[in-house]
Design an enzyme around this catalytic site. Structure first.
Site, PDB file in Angstrom:
ATOM      1  N   ASP A   1       0.900  -1.239   0.120  1.00  0.00           N
ATOM      2  CA  ASP A   1      -0.047  -0.073   0.029  1.00  0.00           C
ATOM      3  C   ASP A   1       0.944   1.186  -0.120  1.00  0.00           C
ATOM      4  O   ASP A   1       1.976   1.293   0.452  1.00  0.00           O
ATOM      5  CB  ASP A   1      -0.928  -0.024   1.270  1.00  0.00           C
ATOM      6  CG  ASP A   1      -1.776   1.370   1.084  1.00  0.00           C
ATOM      7  OD1 ASP A   1      -2.990   1.174   0.532  1.00  0.00           O
ATOM      8  OD2 ASP A   1      -1.744   2.231   1.939  1.00  0.00           O
TER       9      ASP A   1
ATOM     10  N   GLU B   1       0.972   5.538   0.302  1.00  0.00           N
ATOM     11  CA  GLU B   1       0.428   7.133   0.537  1.00  0.00           C
ATOM     12  C   GLU B   1       1.219   7.979  -0.503  1.00  0.00           C
ATOM     13  O   GLU B   1       2.412   7.678  -0.691  1.00  0.00           O
ATOM     14  CB  GLU B   1       0.654   7.487   2.070  1.00  0.00           C
ATOM     15  CG  GLU B   1      -0.365   6.615   2.975  1.00  0.00           C
ATOM     16  CD  GLU B   1      -1.703   6.076   2.531  1.00  0.00           C
ATOM     17  OE1 GLU B   1      -2.323   7.191   2.020  1.00  0.00           O
ATOM     18  OE2 GLU B   1      -2.282   5.174   2.872  1.00  0.00           O
TER      19      GLU B   1
ATOM     20  N   HIS C   1      -5.822   4.671   6.400  1.00  0.00           N
ATOM     21  CA  HIS C   1      -4.980   5.661   5.385  1.00  0.00           C
ATOM     22  C   HIS C   1      -3.406   5.687   5.790  1.00  0.00           C
ATOM     23  O   HIS C   1      -3.094   6.927   5.505  1.00  0.00           O
ATOM     24  CB  HIS C   1      -5.835   6.938   5.189  1.00  0.00           C
ATOM     25  CG  HIS C   1      -6.831   6.877   4.494  1.00  0.00           C
ATOM     26  ND1 HIS C   1      -7.001   6.309   3.159  1.00  0.00           N
ATOM     27  CD2 HIS C   1      -8.239   6.951   4.969  1.00  0.00           C
ATOM     28  CE1 HIS C   1      -8.425   6.460   2.903  1.00  0.00           C
ATOM     29  NE2 HIS C   1      -9.040   6.738   3.910  1.00  0.00           N
TER      30      HIS C   1
ATOM     31  N   ASP D   1      -2.872  -0.147   6.358  1.00  0.00           N
ATOM     32  CA  ASP D   1      -3.779  -0.669   5.271  1.00  0.00           C
ATOM     33  C   ASP D   1      -3.100  -1.964   4.614  1.00  0.00           C
ATOM     34  O   ASP D   1      -4.110  -2.696   4.311  1.00  0.00           O
ATOM     35  CB  ASP D   1      -3.723   0.525   4.134  1.00  0.00           C
ATOM     36  CG  ASP D   1      -4.586   1.690   4.785  1.00  0.00           C
ATOM     37  OD1 ASP D   1      -4.993   1.742   5.817  1.00  0.00           O
ATOM     38  OD2 ASP D   1      -4.627   2.585   4.100  1.00  0.00           O
TER      39      ASP D   1
END
Length: 568
Positions: free
Chosen positions: A27, A29, A168, A173
């Site tokens: 994952d 960001e 998030h 995540d």
């Protein structure tokens, strides 16, 4: 302890159980939603095999720019938090090592994988092209509308009772996505999905018809070769090549196959024939021959072997240049289209006084009136009796010489005109003239190299196979007559002797390529570039005045260092 399998092992024609597959759930960001304009602020990844976590990867990343307030409000990652964090150029190599030989998993995988692939491109790193599983797509395939109102990660984590709540942040995540993945894999087991290939087959964009035809690949070997899809009347629908027949053909029945026409072909197919080949060169040549023999309707027309065009001097007292389909000795070509051949004729006529009219002119003097071409100095007007056969012959000899590689006087004339136009500052005309000369040089160089190869009775060449062994090719008059391999440690020369003894008999015909097709000779030339010569019936050499001597000028002209053909 379970050994981690490499991608080569995973694709080696075996149905590897999902419990033996290493997955890396990732994952990211980011500073925004565009992989082209935005960048990564955090990477989190979980490595799992057999339902157990065997490693984690987590780091903040300095995006080298400010993080938009809207993004901060979602992720909680601020500029202060990433100050002093490693940059992406430093993080990526370590991450790629972490995911090596694993299947990548992500929720809405195109987003995360798109960012990673784009980052590799920006930092000159090789993207390993792993298999990818998207949990969002898999959830849409597995879960009904009654089970989940949507397929967002937070919703799925709640519905499937994930142990970690997505917030998030990358690692949290990724952990939540890992729990979602395991739950979904338990569900697909009820549908008979127990291997990675079956999992990829189960994704939404695989039609039921495709899935049912998957058994057509059963029994195919894990070797290089050619495959033929056959229809209900045993007609050939499609021909292709593969370095691994079983692995390649199985891809037609998975989500990776996106082409509408090919999906349609798979539905029509009733069986798949194959021809095992010693190595990819033999497969490529056999594909060309099968395409020419069957003209399969689902192969792209651009892939079919083409009948080439040629330029010849006509057989008459005052020869002219003519574009033909059937070559003979001394023909210039091959050209992929009639237009390309006609352009070469125009360029040759620019540098010579070869006549441009099409009527047949006898050797005796004529009394017709010269045309405007003569008045412009581009023709000696043999039609009007102003030039004898003997006076006309030197221009014909120059054309024959440049085609055969014995004389490059025609090229020097064209280059001189290029310098004249450049000196006169007629730059647009000079650029057009340069392009015409460059195209002629390319065509002559290609034709001379191809005809030289086709003129050799027999040659044997070898290339390393990448595993310590050798790939061999026996070429006779521009055609592949035999192909074979010698494994690492095996004596190579007995293999060569056996290949020569069993090679196809090739009877040359008239023409520069001795009856071979232009496509096959072109494929052989490409393979022979960089190969080692083992045996050759005669020296493989080009004429001294061949256009290969002009390649350095051509490279500079194309690169723009000599825009109009003059000196640097």
């Amino acid at each position: 302890m379970t050994t981690q399998l490499s991608f080569d092992q995973l694709g080696a024609g075996r149905d590897v159980p999902l419990a033996e597959i290493t997955f890396v759930v990732v994952d990211l960001e980011t500073t925004g939603g565009s992989s082209e304009h935005d960048t990564v602020t955090e990477i989190g990844a979980v490595k799992v095999r057999g339902g157990e976590v065997i490693g984690e990867f987590a780091t903040l990343v300095d995006p080298e720019r400010g993080i938009p307030p809207a993004v901060v409000s979602i992720t909680g990652i601020t500029d202060a938090m990433v100050t002093g964090a490693p940059r992406l150029a430093t993080v990526l190599p370590a991450f790629l090592e972490f995911v090596r030989d694993a299947v990548l998993v992500a929720h809405n995988a195109p987003f995360d994988i798109g960012f990673l692939r784009a980052a590799c491109g920006r930092h000159a790193l090789v993207w390993p092209k792993p298999d990818v599983v998207c949990t969002a797509k898999l959830a849409r395939r597995v879960l009904t509308r009654d089970e989940t109102p949507n397929h967002k990660l937070g919703t799925l984590a709640r519905v499937l009772h994930a142990r970690t709540e997505p917030v998030h942040r990358a690692l949290d995540d990724a952990r939540a996505t890992t729990d979602v993945l395991h739950s979904l894999l338990e569900r697909v087991g009820a549908f008979g999905v127990h291997s990675l290939d079956e999992l990829l087959d189960h994704l939404p964009d695989v039609s039921p018809q495709q899935r049912r035809k998957r058994t057509l690949a059963d029994g195919l070997p894990d070797t290089p070769g050619v495959y033929l899809f056959r229809g209900p009347n045993d007609e050939v629908l499609y021909v292709g090549t593969a370095s691994n027949l079983r692995r390649r053909v199985r891809q037609y029945f998975t989500a990776g196959e996106k082409r509408r026409r090919i999906k349609e072909m798979v539905v029509l197919a009733e069986r798949i024939d194959h021809v095992e080949c010693a190595h990819p060169l033999e497969a490529e040549v056999r594909e060309l021959r099968l395409l020419a023999a069957h003209a399969p309707p689902y192969n792209r027309r651009s892939k079919f072997p083409r009948r080439a065009w040629w330029v010849v001097l006509t057989d008459e007292p005052f020869p002219r240049l003519s574009v033909v389909r059937t070559p003979r000795a001394g023909a210039f070509g091959p050209f992929p289209s009639r237009r390309a051949a006609a352009d070469a004729v125009d360029t040759l006529q620019t540098a010579t006084t070869i006549r441009r009219c099409t009527e047949r002119i006898p050797a005796t003097h004529q009394n017709s009136r010269p045309c405007a071409v003569h008045e412009l100095g581009h023709c000696g007007a043999p039609c009007a009796g102003l030039q004898t056969v003997e006076q006309y012959e030197p221009e014909v000899a120059r054309v024959r010489g440049v085609i055969a590689g014995r004389d490059d006087a025609v090229l020097h004339r064209l280059h001189g005109e290029l310098d004249r136009l450049s000196s006169a500052q007629r730059f647009e005309q000079a650029a057009d003239h340069r392009d015409q000369l460059a195209a002629l040089v390319r065509a002559l160089d290609r034709g001379q190299r191809m005809s030289t190869l086709a003129g050799i009775d027999e040659l044997v060449a070898a290339r390393p196979d990448g595993s310590g062994g050798w790939q061999f090719a026996v070429v006779r008059h521009g055609r592949l007559a035999a192909a074979g391999t010698a494994a690492r440690g095996a004596p190579p020369m007995p293999v060569v002797d056996a290949l020569q003894a069993s090679a196809e008999t090739v009877r040359p015909t008239e023409g520069p390529l001795r009856g071979a097709t232009a496509d096959e000779v072109r494929v052989l030339l490409r393979w022979l570039t960089g190969a080692r010569m083992v045996r050759c019936s005669q020296p493989w050499a080009e004429p001294v005045a061949a256009t290969a001597s002009w390649t350095s000028w051509l490279e500079r002209a194309v690169a723009g260092r000599t825009p109009y053909g003059g000196e640097d």
